[in-house]
Design a protein around this motif. Structure first.
Motif, PDB file in Angstrom:
ATOM      1  N   GLN A   1       0.847  -1.187   0.000  1.00 35.90           N
ATOM      2  CA  GLN A   1       0.000   0.000   0.000  1.00 35.90           C
ATOM      3  C   GLN A   1       0.886   1.242   0.000  1.00 35.90           C
ATOM      4  O   GLN A   1       1.781   1.371   0.843  1.00 35.90           O
ATOM      5  N   PRO A   2       0.659   2.185  -0.924  1.00 32.47           N
ATOM      6  CA  PRO A   2       1.520   3.368  -1.015  1.00 32.47           C
ATOM      7  C   PRO A   2       1.327   4.315   0.173  1.00 32.47           C
ATOM      8  O   PRO A   2       0.227   4.453   0.710  1.00 32.47           O
ATOM      9  N   ILE A   3       2.441   4.949   0.563  1.00 28.21           N
ATOM     10  CA  ILE A   3       2.443   6.011   1.574  1.00 28.21           C
ATOM     11  C   ILE A   3       2.977   7.255   0.878  1.00 28.21           C
ATOM     12  O   ILE A   3       4.104   7.271   0.392  1.00 28.21           O
TER      13      ILE A   3
ATOM     14  N   GLN B   1      -1.862  20.335   9.324  1.00 31.12           N
ATOM     15  CA  GLN B   1      -1.287  20.029  10.635  1.00 31.12           C
ATOM     16  C   GLN B   1       0.213  19.774  10.573  1.00 31.12           C
ATOM     17  O   GLN B   1       0.856  19.590  11.612  1.00 31.12           O
ATOM     18  N   GLY B   2       0.803  19.757   9.389  1.00 25.95           N
ATOM     19  CA  GLY B   2       2.244  19.564   9.270  1.00 25.95           C
ATOM     20  C   GLY B   2       2.689  18.126   9.313  1.00 25.95           C
ATOM     21  O   GLY B   2       3.859  17.839   9.579  1.00 25.95           O
ATOM     22  N   ILE B   3       1.770  17.192   9.057  1.00 23.51           N
ATOM     23  CA  ILE B   3       2.132  15.766   9.007  1.00 23.51           C
ATOM     24  C   ILE B   3       2.902  15.509   7.710  1.00 23.51           C
ATOM     25  O   ILE B   3       2.612  16.090   6.665  1.00 23.51           O
ATOM     26  N   ASP B   4       3.908  14.638   7.787  1.00 20.77           N
ATOM     27  CA  ASP B   4       4.805  14.441   6.649  1.00 20.77           C
ATOM     28  C   ASP B   4       4.217  13.552   5.554  1.00 20.77           C
ATOM     29  O   ASP B   4       4.342  13.858   4.365  1.00 20.77           O
ATOM     30  N   TYR B   5       3.596  12.427   5.938  1.00 24.59           N
ATOM     31  CA  TYR B   5       3.135  11.455   4.940  1.00 24.59           C
ATOM     32  C   TYR B   5       1.691  11.047   5.245  1.00 24.59           C
ATOM     33  O   TYR B   5       1.217  11.185   6.374  1.00 24.59           O
ATOM     34  N   GLY B   6       1.038  10.513   4.213  1.00 23.98           N
ATOM     35  CA  GLY B   6      -0.327  10.050   4.374  1.00 23.98           C
ATOM     36  C   GLY B   6      -0.516   8.665   3.782  1.00 23.98           C
ATOM     37  O   GLY B   6       0.167   8.265   2.837  1.00 23.98           O
ATOM     38  N   GLN B   7      -1.495   7.931   4.331  1.00 24.63           N
ATOM     39  CA  GLN B   7      -1.792   6.572   3.889  1.00 24.63           C
ATOM     40  C   GLN B   7      -3.288   6.349   4.017  1.00 24.63           C
ATOM     41  O   GLN B   7      -3.893   6.731   5.015  1.00 24.63           O
ATOM     42  N   GLY B   8      -3.878   5.746   3.027  1.00 23.33           N
ATOM     43  CA  GLY B   8      -5.314   5.470   3.076  1.00 23.33           C
ATOM     44  C   GLY B   8      -5.856   5.182   1.685  1.00 23.33           C
ATOM     45  O   GLY B   8      -5.173   5.372   0.669  1.00 23.33           O
ATOM     46  N   TYR B   9      -7.098   4.723   1.626  1.00 25.00           N
ATOM     47  CA  TYR B   9      -7.702   4.334   0.346  1.00 25.00           C
ATOM     48  C   TYR B   9      -7.827   5.514  -0.607  1.00 25.00           C
ATOM     49  O   TYR B   9      -7.852   5.352  -1.822  1.00 25.00           O
ATOM     50  N   HIS B  10      -7.918   6.731  -0.060  1.00 30.28           N
ATOM     51  CA  HIS B  10      -7.990   7.895  -0.932  1.00 30.28           C
ATOM     52  C   HIS B  10      -6.681   8.085  -1.703  1.00 30.28           C
ATOM     53  O   HIS B  10      -6.690   8.625  -2.818  1.00 30.28           O
ATOM     54  N   LEU B  11      -5.561   7.632  -1.137  1.00 28.57           N
ATOM     55  CA  LEU B  11      -4.255   7.820  -1.765  1.00 28.57           C
ATOM     56  C   LEU B  11      -3.804   6.576  -2.523  1.00 28.57           C
ATOM     57  O   LEU B  11      -2.928   6.674  -3.391  1.00 28.57           O
TER      58      LEU B  11
ATOM     59  N   ILE C   1      -7.215  10.418  12.923  1.00 32.64           N
ATOM     60  CA  ILE C   1      -7.172  11.101  11.624  1.00 32.64           C
ATOM     61  C   ILE C   1      -8.562  11.134  10.986  1.00 32.64           C
ATOM     62  O   ILE C   1      -9.022  12.166  10.485  1.00 32.64           O
ATOM     63  N   ARG C   2      -9.247  10.009  11.016  1.00 32.06           N
ATOM     64  CA  ARG C   2     -10.543   9.907  10.343  1.00 32.06           C
ATOM     65  C   ARG C   2     -11.593  10.820  10.969  1.00 32.06           C
ATOM     66  O   ARG C   2     -12.497  11.302  10.276  1.00 32.06           O
ATOM     67  N   ASN C   3     -11.455  11.090  12.265  1.00 32.40           N
ATOM     68  CA  ASN C   3     -12.504  11.848  12.950  1.00 32.40           C
ATOM     69  C   ASN C   3     -12.078  13.246  13.361  1.00 32.40           C
ATOM     70  O   ASN C   3     -12.839  13.947  14.032  1.00 32.40           O
ATOM     71  N   MET C   4     -10.862  13.681  13.017  1.00 34.00           N
ATOM     72  CA  MET C   4     -10.388  14.956  13.559  1.00 34.00           C
ATOM     73  C   MET C   4     -11.118  16.156  12.974  1.00 34.00           C
ATOM     74  O   MET C   4     -11.110  17.240  13.573  1.00 34.00           O
TER      75      MET C   4
ATOM     76  N   ILE D   1       3.261   9.900   9.993  1.00 34.50           N
ATOM     77  CA  ILE D   1       2.424   9.359   8.925  1.00 34.50           C
ATOM     78  C   ILE D   1       0.987   9.319   9.434  1.00 34.50           C
ATOM     79  O   ILE D   1       0.722   8.823  10.533  1.00 34.50           O
ATOM     80  N   ALA D   2       0.059   9.826   8.640  1.00 36.38           N
ATOM     81  CA  ALA D   2      -1.362   9.796   8.991  1.00 36.38           C
ATOM     82  C   ALA D   2      -2.023   8.628   8.266  1.00 36.38           C
ATOM     83  O   ALA D   2      -1.919   8.497   7.045  1.00 36.38           O
ATOM     84  N   GLU D   3      -2.703   7.769   9.027  1.00 31.25           N
ATOM     85  CA  GLU D   3      -3.419   6.634   8.450  1.00 31.25           C
ATOM     86  C   GLU D   3      -4.900   7.000   8.236  1.00 31.25           C
ATOM     87  O   GLU D   3      -5.391   8.011   8.739  1.00 31.25           O
ATOM     88  N   PHE D   4      -5.595   6.163   7.466  1.00 27.77           N
ATOM     89  CA  PHE D   4      -7.045   6.287   7.254  1.00 27.77           C
ATOM     90  C   PHE D   4      -7.424   7.593   6.548  1.00 27.77           C
ATOM     91  O   PHE D   4      -8.414   8.224   6.907  1.00 27.77           O
ATOM     92  N   ILE D   5      -6.631   8.009   5.571  1.00 28.26           N
ATOM     93  CA  ILE D   5      -7.023   9.177   4.762  1.00 28.26           C
ATOM     94  C   ILE D   5      -7.974   8.665   3.687  1.00 28.26           C
ATOM     95  O   ILE D   5      -7.560   8.005   2.736  1.00 28.26           O
ATOM     96  N   GLU D   6      -9.257   9.004   3.846  1.00 26.37           N
ATOM     97  CA  GLU D   6     -10.274   8.436   2.979  1.00 26.37           C
ATOM     98  C   GLU D   6     -10.923   9.449   2.035  1.00 26.37           C
ATOM     99  O   GLU D   6     -11.753   9.081   1.207  1.00 26.37           O
ATOM    100  N   ASP D   7     -10.585  10.742   2.186  1.00 20.51           N
ATOM    101  CA  ASP D   7     -11.117  11.730   1.247  1.00 20.51           C
ATOM    102  C   ASP D   7     -10.178  12.931   1.212  1.00 20.51           C
ATOM    103  O   ASP D   7      -9.243  13.049   2.011  1.00 20.51           O
ATOM    104  N   GLU D   8     -10.452  13.854   0.298  1.00 22.22           N
ATOM    105  CA  GLU D   8      -9.569  15.002   0.093  1.00 22.22           C
ATOM    106  C   GLU D   8      -9.623  15.967   1.272  1.00 22.22           C
ATOM    107  O   GLU D   8      -8.626  16.627   1.589  1.00 22.22           O
TER     108      GLU D   8
END
Length: 862
Positions: free
Chosen positions: A642-644, A843-853, A799-802, A827-834
Motif C-alpha cells: 500500500q503506497p504512503i 497540521q504539518g504531518i509528513d506522509y499520508g496513507q489510506g484508500y484515498h491515496l 485522523i478519520r474523525n479529527m 504518517i497519517a493513516e485512514f485518509i479516505e477523502d480530500e
C-alpha cells in the motif's frame, strides 16, 4: 608534614613578616653575591702569585745550578748544593724537589732516582714546563734543558735535551682557611645589622598600613545587610603608599558598582529553597494543587504574596480559573480579584475572543496555629500594581498561570529583578505541572477510552475479558458476553455523512450505557460494534438484558440533517462462560458469530448459540486453521503493497507491506487469518515467507524506495529471526536503511524487555523503526522515549474523525508537536477523502496513507 610546610610559610602571611623577609632576603643575597665574588677573585690572585713565584724560584734554582756546574764542581759538590737549596725552602710555603733524567743516570750510573709521577715523566718527554692547581696546591714542573756549556760534562747529551726537572709545590690552604674565617665573621656582623634594619623598616611600613586597614575594618564591621552596604563609604582611607591607595581606589569603585547589584541573603536562601522544590515528580503532578499551596507558603517567607492563580483553557468552552489564597479572603476580595483578572484576560491578545471564564475555584492555604489566617482586605491598587502572568502555548493543553504579590518589591530595583526571575521560574514550573497533569489525565483517558463515545476501548475490553475469565474460573461462576452491531450504520454514514454518523454512534453509546446494569462493563470494540460483559449472568439473564437493551435502543430517534428521523436498532450475539467456551478468544468468537447470525435473521434480533452451532463454529475455525497451514505449506502467502504518499509533493517513495493468502483464485485479507495464525503459532514463518517474497519483488521490480513491515510479536521470540532478515537483505542487495519495522504498542507491551533487545539488535544492523497506531495505548509515549524510533504512524481513528471532533484534532496536534520536537517523521493513516488530506497537510504531518491515496496492490507504485 603538611602542618610543617604551613608553619614555614606563616611569616609571609602578614605584611610585616613579608616586608621583613623580603628586605632581609634581598640584603643577604646581595651580600653573599659580593662575598662570593671577592672570595673567588682573591683565590684567583693567590694562584697567579703562587705560579709567578714558583716560576721565579725554578729559574733562579736552575741558573744557580748552571753557574756552579760551569765552575767545574764535581758530583758531590753538586749534591750538597741541591740539598742546600732544598733546605733553604723548608720554612717557606714552597716545597722544592729536583729529579735527574736518563742521560744523567747513564753518566752517573750508580745514582738511582726515586720513582717519578706522570707530570715529571711528561716534562722529560716533551721538555715543556706545566702548572697545575689541585685542592689549593699550586705545582710547577720546570724542565732543565742542556745548553752548549753542559755538553762538556754530559757528552752523551745534545743541546735541548732534558737533563732534569725542578718540582715546586705551593700549599695555599693555610691562607685560604684564614680568609674564610674572616668572611664568616664579616657575614655574621653584616647579617645582624641587616636583620635589625629589616625589622625596623618592616615595622614602620606595616604600622602605617595597619592603621588605615583598622579604620577600614571598623567601617566594614558595621555592614550587616545590603542596606548597610549601600551606605558604606571608604573613599577617605589612606594606606600611606600611592600604589596601595590606587589599588584600594579600584576596590572602592568595585564596591560602588556592587551596591547596584547586591541582593539580600534571605532572598538568595529563599531562591535556593524554592529551586529545590522545582522537581516535577509523579506525586507533584498528581497532587498539583497541594504543591501550589506549599509554594505559596514558601513565597510568603520572603515576600507578601496574596494569591497564586492558574488559568487554563477548557476545550472550547472557555477558561477555568483556580485562585490559591495565602489567607482566607473576604467575599469582596474574591469578587474584586475575579473582575480584575477577567479584565486583564480580555486585554490579552493571546486569548480567544468571545470566550469567557466559565469556572472559578478558590482555594485557601491551611495554616498552622503560628500563622495569622484571619481574613484580610486587599485594595485594588495592591492587586493591579504587581501581578505577574505567563502564557503557556501548547496544542490544546496550554494555559496561563499568574501570581499576585504586594507592591513593596518595586521600591528596590535589584530586589525586584531577583524576585521577578524567581517568579518567572515559579510560573513556568506551575504551568508545566498543570499542563502535564491535564495532559496525563487526557492521555490516560484516551488510552483506555474511545474518544468518540467515551466508552472503554477495545484494548481495555480484551484485558477485562481475560480478567473476567480468570475471576469466574476461580469462583466457579459464569458470566455472559454480548456482541452488538448497529444495524444499517453504513447506510446512515453514506446518506448523511460521517459527522452525523459520529453523532449517531455517540447517541447509541449513551443509550447503551443507560440500558446496562451498573456493574456491567461496556466498550466500543471498533466502528459500529460494541461489547458488554455481564458478570454473574447465565444464558437466561443475558438474554433478558439483551432484550432490554434492544428495546430501549429501538426508542432512540435522531433527526438527520435533512430533517428526517433516523432510528437505531442493533443485532446482538450472546455467549456464556463456561457453557459455550472457556477461552477468552473462543468466547469472543462465538459471540461474534452469533451477532452475524442475528443479522442474517433480519437484524434487530438476538442470537444464542445452540450445541450444534458451537461445534459448527469450532469446525469452521478448524477449517481456517487448515487453510492457513495449507497456504504456508504451499507458499500461497503473497505480499501486497500500500503506497504512503508525501503530503506536500504528492510523490510515493514509501510502501507498507501487507500479508494476503491466495485461496482458490481469491485474495484473503489479513483480518480473516492473522488471529488464527498467531493462535496456532505459525505467524513467524508466515512473516519470514512474506518478507522474502517482498524483498524478491523489490529486486525484480527495481524498487528504490522505503518499505514498512509489520511484525507479529510472536516473531520477536524467534532467536534466528534477526539474522535471517539481515541475510535476506544481503541476498537481495537491499540497504537496511530502506526497511522500517513497525511496532504496535498494544500488542507488544507484555514483551517489553524482549522487544527492547529485538529493536536494538536490528538497529545495530541498520534497520529503522516506526510506532504504529501511535496514541492508541498509554505506553506509546514510553516506547518513544525508550526506543530509537524514526517514524510515528498516528492512530487512524484520530485522523478519520479529527474534522468532526475537536478532541481528535487536539490529540493529533499534540502528537505532531511532540514528533517535531523529537525530529521524528509522522504518517497519517485512514485518509479516505480530500478533506482529511487537506487537514493532514495543514497540521504539518509528513506522509499520508489510506484508500484515498492508494489501495494495497501486488506491485509497487512507481
Amino acid at each position: 608534614m603538611r602542618s610543617w610546610y604551613f608553619r614555614l610559610l606563616q611569616p609571609f602571611s602578614t605584611l610585616r613578616g613579608f616586608v621583613f623577609c623580603v628586605i632581609l632576603a634581598s640584603a643577604l643575597v646581595v651580600f653573599l653575591g659580593v662575598t662570593l665574588a671577592a672570595s673567588l677573585l682573591y683565590e684567583d690572585i693567590m694562584r697567579r702569585q703562587a705560579a709567578q713565584t714558583s716560576q721565579n724560584i725554578a729559574e733562579q734554582t736552575f741558573n744557580s745550578m748552571f753557574e756552579v756546574m760551569r765552575r767545574g764542581w764535581d758530583r758531590e759538590e753538586l749534591e750538597r748544593f741541591v740539598e742546600a737549596t732544598k733546605s733553604a725552602h723548608e720554612d717557606s710555603p714552597f716545597d722544592l724537589e729536583i729529579y735527574r733524567g736518563a742521560l744523567v743516570a747513564e753518566l752517573y750510573g750508580h745514582i738511582t732516582q726515586p720513582q717519578m709521577d706522570r707530570p715529571i715523566q711528561n716534562a722529560f718527554a716533551d721538555g715543556e714546563q706545566s702548572v697545575t692547581y689541585d685542592d689549593n696546591i699550586t705545582r710547577r714542573i720546570y724542565p732543565m734543558t742542556a745548553r752548549a756549556e753542559c755538553l762538556a760534562c754530559h757528552t752523551n747529551a745534545q743541546v735541548g735535551d732534558v737533563l732534569g726537572v725542578i718540582d715546586i709545590q705551593h700549599d695555599m690552604n693555610p691562607v685560604a682557611s684564614e680568609a674564610r674565617r674572616g668572611y664568616v665573621v664579616l657575614f655574621v656582623i653584616v647579617s645582624l645589622v641587616m636583620l635589625f634594619a629589616a625589622g625596623l623598616v618592616s615595622s614602620l611600613a606595616a604600622e602605617r598600613v595597619k592603621r588605615a586597614l583598622d579604620q577600614f575594618r571598623a567601617r566594614l564591621s558595621s555592614v550587616n545587610t545590603v542596606k548597610d552596604f549601600r551606605t558604606l563609604d571608604v573613599s577617605d582611607v589612606d594606606l600611606s603608599f600611592d600604589e596601595l591607595n590606587h589599588a584600594f581606589g579600584d576596590i572602592n569603585a568595585l564596591a560602588q558598582r556592587l551596591k547596584n547589584v547586591a541582593v539580600d541573603k534571605d532572598i538568595l536562601e529563599f531562591e535556593i529553597r524554592l529551586l529545590s522544590k522545582f522537581i516535577i515528580t509523579s506525586d507533584v503532578v498528581r497532587d498539583w494543587r497541594e504543591f501550589i499551596k506549599d509554594l505559596l507558603i514558601e513565597i510568603n517567607t520572603i515576600i507578601d504574596a496574596h494569591t497564586l492563580m492558574t488559568i487554563f483553557q477548557v476545550e472550547d468552552e472557555g477558561y477555568e480559573l483556580e485562585i490559591f489564597w495565602y489567607r482566607e479572603p473576604t467575599k469582596g476580595d474574591r469578587q474584586l480579584l475575579e473582575r480584575i483578572v477577567s479584565r486583564q484576560l480580555e486585554q490579552n491578545p493571546h486569548f480567544q475572543e468571545d470566550v469567557a471564564i466559565v469556572r472559578i475555584t478558590h482555594h485557601s492555604v491551611e495554616h498552622n496555629g503560628d500563622i495569622d489566617s484571619q481574613a484580610i482586605t486587599i485594595s485594588p491598587e495592591e492587586i493591579e500594581l504587581e501581578t505577574k502572568s505567563l502564557l503557556l502555548e501548547a496544542p490544546r493543553i496550554g494555559g496561563v498561570v499568574g501570581i499576585g504579590v504586594q507592591s513593596e518589591i518595586a521600591k528596590d530595583p535589584i530586589r525586584h529583578i531577583v524576585i521577578d526571575g524567581i517568579l518567572s521560574t515559579l510560573l513556568n514550573l506551575v504551568g508545566s505541572v498543570k499542563a502535564i497533569y491535564k495532559y496525563t489525565c487526557d492521555l490516560e483517558f484516551y488510552a483506555t477510552r474511545d474518544p468518540l463515545t467515551s466508552l472503554h476501548n477495545q484494548r481495555v475490553f480484551k484485558d477485562l475479558l481475560h480478567y473476567e475469565v480468570g475471576r469466574a474460573n476461580r469462583h466457579k461462576e459464569s458470566f455472559s458476553l454480548l456482541m452488538l452491531d448497529v444495524d444499517n450504520f453504513k447506510l446512515v454514514n453514506d446518506r448523511y455523512g460521517h459527522a452525523f454518523g459520529d453523532q449517531f454512534l455517540q447517541a447509541f453509546g449513551k443509550a447503551l450505557s443507560n440500558a446496562v446494569r451498573p456493574g456491567d462493563f461496556l466498550a466500543r470494540y471498533g466502528g459500529d460494534e460494541f461489547t458488554v460483559i455481564l458478570p454473574d449472568a447465565g444464558a437466561s439473564q443475558a438474554y433478558s438484558v439483551a432484550q432490554r437493551i434492544a428495546r430501549e435502543l429501538s426508542e432512540l430517534v435522531l433527526m438527520a440533517p435533512d430533517g428526517s428521523p433516523v432510528r437505531a436498532t442493533t443485532s446482538v450475539g450472546i455467549a456464556v462462560y463456561p457453557e459455550h467456551a472457556e477461552d477468552p478468544k473462543d468466547l469472543f468468537l462465538l459471540a461474534d458469530n452469533m451477532m452475524y447470525k442475528a443479522k442474517r435473521q433480519g437484524k434487530n434480533c438476538l442470537a444464542l448459540p445452540e450445541e450444534d452451532e458451537v461445534a459448527a463454529i469450532y469446525r469452521e475455525v478448524g477449517e481456517k486453521n487448515q487453510m492457513v497451514l495449507n497456504a504456508l505449506e504451499e507458499g500461497r502467502i503473497v505480499p501486497y503493497f500500500q503506497p504512503i504518499v508525501d503530503v506536500n509533493s504528492g510523490e510515493t517513495h514509501i510502501h507498507e507491506l501487507l500479508m494476503r493468502i491466495e485461496q482458490d483464485g481469491r485474495i484473503v485479507p489479513a483480518g480473516e487469518f492473522i488471529d488464527i495464525a498467531e493462535s496456532i503459532g505459525v505467524i513467524h514463518r508466515m512473516d519470514y515467507m512474506l518478507i522474502e517474497k517482498a524483498f524478491k519483488q523489490i529486486h525484480v521490480q527495481g524498487y528504490t524506495g522505503t518499505l514498512f513491515i509489520n511484525l507479529s510479536p510472536r516473531s520477536l521470540i524467534i532467536g534466528e529471526f534477526i539474522n535471517r532478515i539481515h541475510q535476506l537483505a544481503l541476498d537481495y542487495e537491499i540497504d537496511p536503511k530502506r526497511i522500517v519495522f513497525e511496532l504496535t504498542e498494544r500488542e507488544t507491551v507484555s514483551n517489553l524487555q524482549l522487544l527492547e533487545k529485538f529493536v536494538l539488535d536490528l538497529k545495530m544492523q541498520g534497520f529503522n523503526f516506526a510506532i504504529d497506531d501511535f496514541g492508541s495505548g498509554y505506553s506509546s509515549f514510553h516506547y518513544l522515549k525508550q526506543f530509537p524510533i524514526d517514524v510515528i504512524k498516528i492512530e487512524g481513528e484520530f485522523i478519520r474523525n479529527m474534522l468532526n471532533d475537536d478532541k481528535y484534532l487536539a490529540f493529533v496536534k499534540s502528537i505532531v508537536t511532540l514528533a517535531k520536537s523529537l525530529k521524528v517523521e509522522t504518517i497519517a493513516e485512514f485518509i479516505e477523502d480530500e478533506a482529511v488530506m487537506n487537514a493532514v497537510r495543514e497540521q504539518g504531518i509528513d506522509y499520508g496513507q489510506g484508500y484515498h491515496l492508494g489501495r494495497p496492490a501486488p506491485d509497487f507504485l512507481i
